[in-house]
Design an enzyme around this catalytic site. Structure first.
Site, mmCIF file in Angstrom:
data_model
loop_
_atom_site.group_PDB
_atom_site.id
_atom_site.type_symbol
_atom_site.label_atom_id
_atom_site.label_comp_id
_atom_site.label_asym_id
_atom_site.label_seq_id
_atom_site.Cartn_x
_atom_site.Cartn_y
_atom_site.Cartn_z
ATOM 1 N N ARG A 53 0.847 -1.210 0.000
ATOM 2 C CA ARG A 53 0.000 0.000 0.000
ATOM 3 C C ARG A 53 0.877 1.252 0.000
ATOM 4 O O ARG A 53 0.587 2.224 -0.706
ATOM 5 C CB ARG A 53 -0.925 -0.014 1.220
ATOM 6 C CG ARG A 53 -1.903 -1.172 1.248
ATOM 7 C CD ARG A 53 -2.887 -1.068 2.410
ATOM 8 N NE ARG A 53 -2.230 -1.144 3.695
ATOM 9 C CZ ARG A 53 -2.472 -2.075 4.623
ATOM 10 N NH1 ARG A 53 -3.337 -3.040 4.383
ATOM 11 N NH2 ARG A 53 -1.846 -2.062 5.776
ATOM 12 N N SER A 82 -6.508 -0.750 -0.749
ATOM 13 C CA SER A 82 -6.928 -1.959 -0.049
ATOM 14 C C SER A 82 -5.980 -3.067 -0.458
ATOM 15 O O SER A 82 -5.869 -3.405 -1.639
ATOM 16 C CB SER A 82 -8.374 -2.315 -0.425
ATOM 17 O OG SER A 82 -8.724 -3.585 0.091
ATOM 18 N N LYS A 162 -10.091 5.367 4.889
ATOM 19 C CA LYS A 162 -8.882 4.707 5.372
ATOM 20 C C LYS A 162 -8.599 5.270 6.745
ATOM 21 O O LYS A 162 -8.547 6.498 6.930
ATOM 22 C CB LYS A 162 -7.700 4.993 4.440
ATOM 23 C CG LYS A 162 -6.492 4.112 4.722
ATOM 24 C CD LYS A 162 -6.716 2.718 4.154
ATOM 25 C CE LYS A 162 -5.492 1.841 4.303
ATOM 26 N NZ LYS A 162 -5.657 0.537 3.641
ATOM 27 N N SER A 230 -11.417 0.771 5.122
ATOM 28 C CA SER A 230 -10.126 0.082 5.188
ATOM 29 C C SER A 230 -9.277 0.763 6.247
ATOM 30 O O SER A 230 -9.519 1.916 6.616
ATOM 31 C CB SER A 230 -9.411 0.138 3.841
ATOM 32 O OG SER A 230 -10.102 -0.600 2.856
ATOM 33 N N LYS A 328 -12.429 -12.952 0.889
ATOM 34 C CA LYS A 328 -12.105 -11.988 -0.168
ATOM 35 C C LYS A 328 -11.977 -12.699 -1.516
ATOM 36 O O LYS A 328 -12.465 -12.219 -2.541
ATOM 37 C CB LYS A 328 -10.802 -11.260 0.166
ATOM 38 C CG LYS A 328 -10.511 -10.061 -0.719
ATOM 39 C CD LYS A 328 -9.101 -9.546 -0.496
ATOM 40 C CE LYS A 328 -8.789 -9.294 0.958
ATOM 41 N NZ LYS A 328 -7.387 -8.881 1.177
ATOM 42 N N GLN A 353 -20.683 -2.813 8.186
ATOM 43 C CA GLN A 353 -20.765 -2.348 6.796
ATOM 44 C C GLN A 353 -21.610 -3.370 6.041
ATOM 45 O O GLN A 353 -21.122 -4.417 5.647
ATOM 46 C CB GLN A 353 -19.372 -2.238 6.184
ATOM 47 C CG GLN A 353 -18.439 -1.297 6.926
ATOM 48 C CD GLN A 353 -16.998 -1.716 6.768
ATOM 49 O OE1 GLN A 353 -16.396 -1.528 5.720
ATOM 50 N NE2 GLN A 353 -16.424 -2.301 7.817
ATOM 51 N N GLY A 358 -22.736 -10.378 4.771
ATOM 52 C CA GLY A 358 -22.801 -9.805 3.430
ATOM 53 C C GLY A 358 -21.938 -8.574 3.349
ATOM 54 O O GLY A 358 -20.850 -8.523 3.912
#
Length: 368
Positions: A53, A82, A162, A230, A328, A353, A358
Protein backbone atom coordinates in the site's frame (compact mmCIF):
# COMPACT_ATOMS: atom_id res chain seq x y z
CA UNK A 1 -21.45 23.79 -7.65
CA UNK A 2 -18.93 20.90 -7.78
CA UNK A 3 -17.09 20.24 -11.02
CA UNK A 4 -17.95 17.30 -13.25
CA UNK A 5 -16.00 14.13 -12.56
CA UNK A 6 -13.97 12.00 -14.94
CA UNK A 7 -13.38 8.50 -13.56
CA UNK A 8 -11.21 5.77 -15.07
CA UNK A 9 -10.08 2.32 -13.95
CA UNK A 10 -6.50 1.34 -14.81
CA UNK A 11 -4.45 -1.83 -14.29
CA UNK A 12 -1.37 -1.91 -12.07
CA UNK A 13 1.33 -3.93 -13.83
CA UNK A 14 3.67 -4.33 -10.85
CA UNK A 15 3.78 -3.31 -7.19
CA UNK A 16 5.40 0.07 -7.91
CA UNK A 17 3.69 0.73 -11.25
CA UNK A 18 1.68 3.88 -11.96
CA UNK A 19 2.33 4.04 -15.69
CA UNK A 20 -1.35 3.90 -16.64
CA UNK A 21 -2.04 7.03 -14.59
CA UNK A 22 0.78 8.78 -16.45
CA UNK A 23 -0.68 7.63 -19.77
CA UNK A 24 -4.12 9.07 -18.97
CA UNK A 25 -2.51 12.42 -18.17
CA UNK A 26 -0.32 12.33 -21.28
CA UNK A 27 -3.36 11.47 -23.43
CA UNK A 28 -5.24 14.49 -22.08
CA UNK A 29 -8.02 12.52 -20.38
CA UNK A 30 -7.53 14.81 -17.38
CA UNK A 31 -4.84 17.08 -15.97
CA UNK A 32 -2.57 15.90 -13.19
CA UNK A 33 -3.55 18.76 -10.90
CA UNK A 34 -7.25 17.84 -11.29
CA UNK A 35 -6.90 14.37 -9.70
CA UNK A 36 -8.90 14.44 -6.47
CA UNK A 37 -8.96 10.81 -5.29
CA UNK A 38 -7.60 7.36 -6.10
CA UNK A 39 -9.02 4.07 -4.79
CA UNK A 40 -7.26 0.83 -5.58
CA UNK A 41 -6.23 -2.75 -4.84
CA UNK A 42 -2.62 -3.78 -4.25
CA UNK A 43 -1.22 -7.29 -4.30
CA UNK A 44 0.15 -7.57 -0.76
CA UNK A 45 -1.11 -9.70 2.10
CA UNK A 46 -3.82 -7.26 3.17
CA UNK A 47 -2.57 -7.36 6.75
CA UNK A 48 -1.00 -4.98 9.22
CA UNK A 49 2.41 -5.25 7.55
CA UNK A 50 1.17 -4.93 3.96
CA UNK A 51 3.67 -2.37 2.69
CA UNK A 52 2.52 -2.70 -0.93
CA UNK A 53 0.00 0.00 0.00
CA UNK A 54 2.83 2.39 0.87
CA UNK A 55 4.76 1.48 -2.29
CA UNK A 56 1.72 2.05 -4.51
CA UNK A 57 0.89 5.28 -2.72
CA UNK A 58 4.38 6.62 -3.37
CA UNK A 59 4.32 5.55 -7.05
CA UNK A 60 1.03 7.29 -7.81
CA UNK A 61 1.95 10.47 -5.93
CA UNK A 62 5.31 10.63 -7.72
CA UNK A 63 3.53 10.55 -11.10
CA UNK A 64 1.28 13.44 -10.07
CA UNK A 65 4.30 15.47 -9.01
CA UNK A 66 6.26 14.55 -12.15
CA UNK A 67 3.33 15.71 -14.28
CA UNK A 68 3.34 19.15 -12.70
CA UNK A 69 1.11 19.05 -9.64
CA UNK A 70 2.61 20.96 -6.68
CA UNK A 71 3.96 18.56 -4.05
CA UNK A 72 1.94 20.17 -1.25
CA UNK A 73 -1.25 19.63 -3.27
CA UNK A 74 -0.36 16.01 -4.01
CA UNK A 75 0.07 15.31 -0.30
CA UNK A 76 -3.58 16.27 0.24
CA UNK A 77 -5.00 13.93 -2.41
CA UNK A 78 -6.77 11.00 -0.68
CA UNK A 79 -5.35 7.75 -2.03
CA UNK A 80 -6.98 4.71 -0.47
CA UNK A 81 -5.36 1.34 -1.04
CA UNK A 82 -6.93 -1.96 -0.05
CA UNK A 83 -4.28 -4.65 0.20
CA UNK A 84 -4.74 -8.20 -0.99
CA UNK A 85 -5.76 -9.42 -4.44
CA UNK A 86 -6.57 -12.98 -3.43
CA UNK A 87 -7.87 -15.38 -6.06
CA UNK A 88 -8.67 -13.77 -9.40
CA UNK A 89 -8.85 -10.17 -8.13
CA UNK A 90 -6.48 -8.07 -10.24
CA UNK A 91 -4.43 -5.10 -8.98
CA UNK A 92 -5.90 -1.86 -10.27
CA UNK A 93 -6.76 1.72 -9.39
CA UNK A 94 -9.86 3.83 -9.96
CA UNK A 95 -8.90 7.46 -10.50
CA UNK A 96 -11.26 10.40 -9.94
CA UNK A 97 -10.49 13.81 -11.44
CA UNK A 98 -12.43 17.01 -11.92
CA UNK A 99 -12.98 18.19 -15.46
CA UNK A 100 -14.67 21.06 -17.27
CA UNK A 101 -17.62 20.04 -19.44
CA UNK A 102 -19.99 22.23 -21.38
CA UNK A 103 -23.11 20.70 -19.88
CA UNK A 104 -22.45 21.90 -16.31
CA UNK A 105 -25.70 23.64 -15.46
CA UNK A 106 -27.02 24.44 -11.95
CA UNK A 107 -30.59 24.06 -13.23
CA UNK A 108 -29.97 20.60 -14.64
CA UNK A 109 -32.26 18.09 -12.93
CA UNK A 110 -30.48 14.92 -14.01
CA UNK A 111 -28.01 13.71 -11.40
CA UNK A 112 -24.39 12.90 -12.17
CA UNK A 113 -21.38 11.68 -10.20
CA UNK A 114 -19.84 13.95 -7.60
CA UNK A 115 -16.99 13.40 -5.14
CA UNK A 116 -15.97 15.10 -1.92
CA UNK A 117 -13.14 14.33 0.46
CA UNK A 118 -12.08 15.23 3.98
CA UNK A 119 -9.69 14.28 6.74
CA UNK A 120 -10.96 13.78 10.26
CA UNK A 121 -9.31 15.12 13.36
CA UNK A 122 -6.39 12.91 14.46
CA UNK A 123 -7.58 9.65 16.02
CA UNK A 124 -5.68 8.55 19.11
CA UNK A 125 -4.95 4.84 19.64
CA UNK A 126 -7.12 4.78 22.76
CA UNK A 127 -10.07 6.15 20.72
CA UNK A 128 -10.07 3.27 18.22
CA UNK A 129 -13.10 1.14 19.10
CA UNK A 130 -15.04 3.79 20.99
CA UNK A 131 -17.64 6.51 20.48
CA UNK A 132 -14.90 9.16 20.34
CA UNK A 133 -13.75 7.71 17.01
CA UNK A 134 -17.33 7.37 15.74
CA UNK A 135 -17.89 11.07 16.39
CA UNK A 136 -14.71 12.12 14.56
CA UNK A 137 -15.54 9.98 11.53
CA UNK A 138 -19.13 11.26 11.40
CA UNK A 139 -17.95 14.86 11.48
CA UNK A 140 -15.52 14.19 8.64
CA UNK A 141 -18.19 12.53 6.49
CA UNK A 142 -20.40 15.61 6.79
CA UNK A 143 -17.54 17.83 5.62
CA UNK A 144 -16.91 15.56 2.63
CA UNK A 145 -20.63 15.60 1.76
CA UNK A 146 -20.64 19.39 1.77
CA UNK A 147 -17.60 19.50 -0.49
CA UNK A 148 -19.36 17.10 -2.87
CA UNK A 149 -22.37 19.38 -3.05
CA UNK A 150 -24.63 16.73 -1.52
CA UNK A 151 -27.34 17.89 0.88
CA UNK A 152 -29.54 14.76 0.96
CA UNK A 153 -27.88 11.69 2.53
CA UNK A 154 -29.94 9.55 0.14
CA UNK A 155 -27.71 10.83 -2.67
CA UNK A 156 -24.61 9.31 -1.03
CA UNK A 157 -23.94 5.87 -2.51
CA UNK A 158 -20.39 5.10 -1.46
CA UNK A 159 -18.11 6.26 1.35
CA UNK A 160 -14.57 4.95 1.14
CA UNK A 161 -12.34 5.52 4.15
CA UNK A 162 -8.88 4.71 5.37
CA UNK A 163 -8.30 4.86 9.11
CA UNK A 164 -5.49 4.02 11.52
CA UNK A 165 -5.27 0.65 13.19
CA UNK A 166 -3.31 -0.33 16.27
CA UNK A 167 0.35 -1.25 16.06
CA UNK A 168 2.80 -2.25 18.75
CA UNK A 169 4.19 1.30 18.60
CA UNK A 170 0.81 3.04 19.04
CA UNK A 171 -0.25 0.61 21.76
CA UNK A 172 2.93 1.43 23.68
CA UNK A 173 2.28 5.13 23.11
CA UNK A 174 -1.17 4.83 24.68
CA UNK A 175 0.21 2.90 27.64
CA UNK A 176 2.96 5.50 28.16
CA UNK A 177 0.23 8.10 28.64
CA UNK A 178 -1.73 5.92 31.06
CA UNK A 179 -4.38 4.97 28.49
CA UNK A 180 -5.84 1.56 27.63
CA UNK A 181 -6.66 0.28 24.15
CA UNK A 182 -9.65 -1.79 22.96
CA UNK A 183 -7.40 -4.69 21.93
CA UNK A 184 -3.70 -5.44 21.95
CA UNK A 185 -4.02 -7.76 18.95
CA UNK A 186 -2.93 -5.65 15.99
CA UNK A 187 -4.63 -7.77 13.33
CA UNK A 188 -7.91 -7.73 15.26
CA UNK A 189 -7.62 -3.94 15.38
CA UNK A 190 -8.04 -3.87 11.59
CA UNK A 191 -11.57 -5.30 11.88
CA UNK A 192 -12.19 -2.99 14.82
CA UNK A 193 -11.10 0.20 13.08
CA UNK A 194 -13.15 -0.66 10.00
CA UNK A 195 -16.23 -1.46 12.08
CA UNK A 196 -16.11 1.71 14.16
CA UNK A 197 -15.67 3.76 11.00
CA UNK A 198 -18.70 2.06 9.47
CA UNK A 199 -20.73 3.14 12.48
CA UNK A 200 -19.46 6.72 12.10
CA UNK A 201 -20.59 6.78 8.47
CA UNK A 202 -23.98 5.36 9.41
CA UNK A 203 -24.43 8.06 12.06
CA UNK A 204 -23.44 10.86 9.67
CA UNK A 205 -25.95 9.70 7.06
CA UNK A 206 -28.78 9.15 9.51
CA UNK A 207 -28.87 5.39 8.99
CA UNK A 208 -28.60 4.80 12.74
CA UNK A 209 -28.62 6.74 15.99
CA UNK A 210 -25.35 7.22 17.87
CA UNK A 211 -24.39 3.77 19.25
CA UNK A 212 -22.74 3.06 22.57
CA UNK A 213 -19.29 1.67 23.22
CA UNK A 214 -20.98 -1.64 24.03
CA UNK A 215 -22.49 -1.85 20.51
CA UNK A 216 -19.12 -1.82 18.79
CA UNK A 217 -18.41 -5.17 17.05
CA UNK A 218 -21.32 -6.77 18.94
CA UNK A 219 -24.60 -5.34 17.65
CA UNK A 220 -24.31 -6.30 13.98
CA UNK A 221 -27.80 -5.00 13.28
CA UNK A 222 -26.21 -1.54 13.29
CA UNK A 223 -24.56 -0.91 9.93
CA UNK A 224 -24.19 1.42 6.97
CA UNK A 225 -25.28 0.26 3.53
CA UNK A 226 -22.78 2.56 1.76
CA UNK A 227 -19.65 2.26 3.92
CA UNK A 228 -16.42 0.74 2.62
CA UNK A 229 -13.79 1.01 5.32
CA UNK A 230 -10.13 0.08 5.19
CA UNK A 231 -7.39 0.64 7.74
CA UNK A 232 -3.63 0.64 7.78
CA UNK A 233 -0.42 1.83 9.35
CA UNK A 234 0.11 4.77 7.02
CA UNK A 235 -1.98 7.49 8.70
CA UNK A 236 -3.40 8.70 12.03
CA UNK A 237 -6.63 10.27 10.74
CA UNK A 238 -9.71 9.08 8.93
CA UNK A 239 -9.26 9.73 5.23
CA UNK A 240 -12.77 10.03 3.81
CA UNK A 241 -14.01 9.98 0.21
CA UNK A 242 -17.75 10.51 -0.30
CA UNK A 243 -19.12 9.52 -3.71
CA UNK A 244 -22.68 10.28 -4.74
CA UNK A 245 -24.88 11.99 -7.29
CA UNK A 246 -25.92 15.63 -7.51
CA UNK A 247 -28.07 17.75 -9.78
CA UNK A 248 -26.43 20.37 -11.97
CA UNK A 249 -23.17 18.45 -12.28
CA UNK A 250 -22.08 17.58 -15.78
CA UNK A 251 -20.20 14.53 -16.93
CA UNK A 252 -21.14 11.04 -18.09
CA UNK A 253 -21.01 9.09 -14.85
CA UNK A 254 -23.47 8.04 -12.18
CA UNK A 255 -23.25 5.85 -9.07
CA UNK A 256 -25.71 3.50 -7.37
CA UNK A 257 -25.60 1.05 -4.49
CA UNK A 258 -27.18 -2.00 -2.90
CA UNK A 259 -26.07 -4.73 -0.50
CA UNK A 260 -25.06 -8.35 -0.83
CA UNK A 261 -27.06 -10.37 1.68
CA UNK A 262 -24.41 -13.08 1.75
CA UNK A 263 -21.19 -14.05 -0.01
CA UNK A 264 -23.00 -15.55 -3.02
CA UNK A 265 -25.56 -12.81 -3.60
CA UNK A 266 -25.00 -11.91 -7.25
CA UNK A 267 -28.39 -10.17 -7.30
CA UNK A 268 -27.04 -7.60 -4.84
CA UNK A 269 -24.27 -6.68 -7.29
CA UNK A 270 -26.68 -6.41 -10.21
CA UNK A 271 -29.02 -4.29 -8.08
CA UNK A 272 -26.25 -1.75 -7.49
CA UNK A 273 -25.47 -1.58 -11.22
CA UNK A 274 -29.14 -1.05 -12.04
CA UNK A 275 -29.44 1.55 -9.27
CA UNK A 276 -26.66 3.49 -10.97
CA UNK A 277 -28.84 3.85 -14.04
CA UNK A 278 -28.14 1.05 -16.50
CA UNK A 279 -31.16 -0.52 -18.18
CA UNK A 280 -30.54 -4.28 -18.04
CA UNK A 281 -32.55 -7.44 -18.75
CA UNK A 282 -34.33 -9.24 -15.92
CA UNK A 283 -31.60 -11.89 -15.90
CA UNK A 284 -28.50 -9.95 -17.04
CA UNK A 285 -25.18 -11.32 -18.27
CA UNK A 286 -21.84 -9.51 -18.15
CA UNK A 287 -22.02 -9.03 -21.92
CA UNK A 288 -25.08 -6.80 -21.36
CA UNK A 289 -22.81 -4.26 -19.66
CA UNK A 290 -21.23 -3.39 -23.02
CA UNK A 291 -18.29 -1.53 -21.45
CA UNK A 292 -20.53 0.84 -19.49
CA UNK A 293 -19.52 -0.37 -16.02
CA UNK A 294 -16.51 1.57 -14.74
CA UNK A 295 -16.07 -0.45 -11.53
CA UNK A 296 -17.80 -1.99 -8.55
CA UNK A 297 -16.71 -1.54 -4.93
CA UNK A 298 -17.59 -4.19 -2.34
CA UNK A 299 -16.96 -5.10 1.28
CA UNK A 300 -17.25 -8.68 2.49
CA UNK A 301 -17.22 -10.61 5.74
CA UNK A 302 -17.26 -14.25 6.78
CA UNK A 303 -20.59 -14.91 8.48
CA UNK A 304 -20.16 -15.27 12.23
CA UNK A 305 -22.23 -18.46 12.29
CA UNK A 306 -19.75 -20.20 9.98
CA UNK A 307 -22.35 -20.86 7.31
CA UNK A 308 -23.46 -19.64 3.90
CA UNK A 309 -27.06 -20.44 2.97
CA UNK A 310 -27.27 -23.10 5.62
CA UNK A 311 -24.10 -24.88 4.56
CA UNK A 312 -21.17 -25.11 6.98
CA UNK A 313 -17.73 -23.82 5.96
CA UNK A 314 -14.36 -23.89 7.74
CA UNK A 315 -13.16 -20.32 7.17
CA UNK A 316 -13.33 -19.20 10.80
CA UNK A 317 -11.63 -22.39 12.05
CA UNK A 318 -8.81 -22.48 9.51
CA UNK A 319 -5.45 -21.92 11.20
CA UNK A 320 -3.50 -22.08 7.93
CA UNK A 321 -5.21 -19.36 5.87
CA UNK A 322 -6.93 -16.48 7.67
CA UNK A 323 -10.62 -16.02 6.86
CA UNK A 324 -9.88 -12.53 5.55
CA UNK A 325 -8.14 -14.03 2.54
CA UNK A 326 -10.68 -16.80 1.99
CA UNK A 327 -13.81 -14.65 1.95
CA UNK A 328 -12.11 -11.99 -0.17
CA UNK A 329 -11.16 -14.62 -2.73
CA UNK A 330 -14.68 -16.07 -2.71
CA UNK A 331 -16.51 -12.76 -3.16
CA UNK A 332 -13.90 -11.61 -5.68
CA UNK A 333 -14.71 -14.64 -7.83
CA UNK A 334 -18.45 -14.08 -7.53
CA UNK A 335 -18.04 -10.41 -8.46
CA UNK A 336 -15.74 -11.07 -11.40
CA UNK A 337 -18.25 -13.60 -12.71
CA UNK A 338 -20.93 -10.89 -12.65
CA UNK A 339 -18.83 -8.13 -14.25
CA UNK A 340 -16.71 -10.27 -16.56
CA UNK A 341 -13.65 -8.39 -15.27
CA UNK A 342 -11.33 -9.53 -12.44
CA UNK A 343 -10.25 -5.92 -11.75
CA UNK A 344 -12.88 -5.38 -9.07
CA UNK A 345 -12.54 -3.61 -5.73
CA UNK A 346 -13.32 -6.25 -3.11
CA UNK A 347 -12.22 -5.49 0.41
CA UNK A 348 -12.57 -7.64 3.50
CA UNK A 349 -13.49 -6.88 7.12
CA UNK A 350 -17.03 -5.55 6.82
CA UNK A 351 -18.20 -5.29 10.44
CA UNK A 352 -20.99 -2.68 10.60
CA UNK A 353 -20.77 -2.35 6.80
CA UNK A 354 -23.78 -4.02 5.25
CA UNK A 355 -25.71 -6.93 6.77
CA UNK A 356 -23.85 -9.57 8.77
CA UNK A 357 -22.27 -12.10 6.41
CA UNK A 358 -22.80 -9.81 3.43
CA UNK A 359 -21.69 -6.31 2.60
CA UNK A 360 -22.38 -3.10 0.68
CA UNK A 361 -21.92 -2.77 -3.09
CA UNK A 362 -21.45 0.44 -5.07
CA UNK A 363 -21.30 0.65 -8.86
CA UNK A 364 -20.17 3.49 -11.12
CA UNK A 365 -21.46 3.45 -14.68
CA UNK A 366 -20.81 5.48 -17.82
CA UNK A 367 -24.11 6.74 -19.20
CA UNK A 368 -22.46 8.13 -22.33
Amino acid sequence: MPSAIEVRKVPIHSVADASELAKLIDDGVFKADRVIAIIGKTEGNGGVNDYTRIIADRAFREVLVDKGTPADQVKQVPIVWSGGTDGVISPHATIFATTDVAEDDPSREEQRLTVGFAMSEPILPEEIGYVAMIEKVAAGVKVAMERAGITDPADVHYVQTKTPLLTIHTIRDAHSRGKQVWTEHTHESMDLSNGVTGLGIAVALGEIEMPTDEDVMKNRELYSSVASCSSGVELDQAQIVVVGNAKGVGGRYRIGHSVMKDALDQDGIWAAIKDAGLDLPERPHHTDLDGRLVNVFLKCEASQNGEVRGRRNAMLDDSDVHWHRQIKSCVGGVTAAVTGDPAVFVSVSAAHQGPEGGGPVAAIVDLG
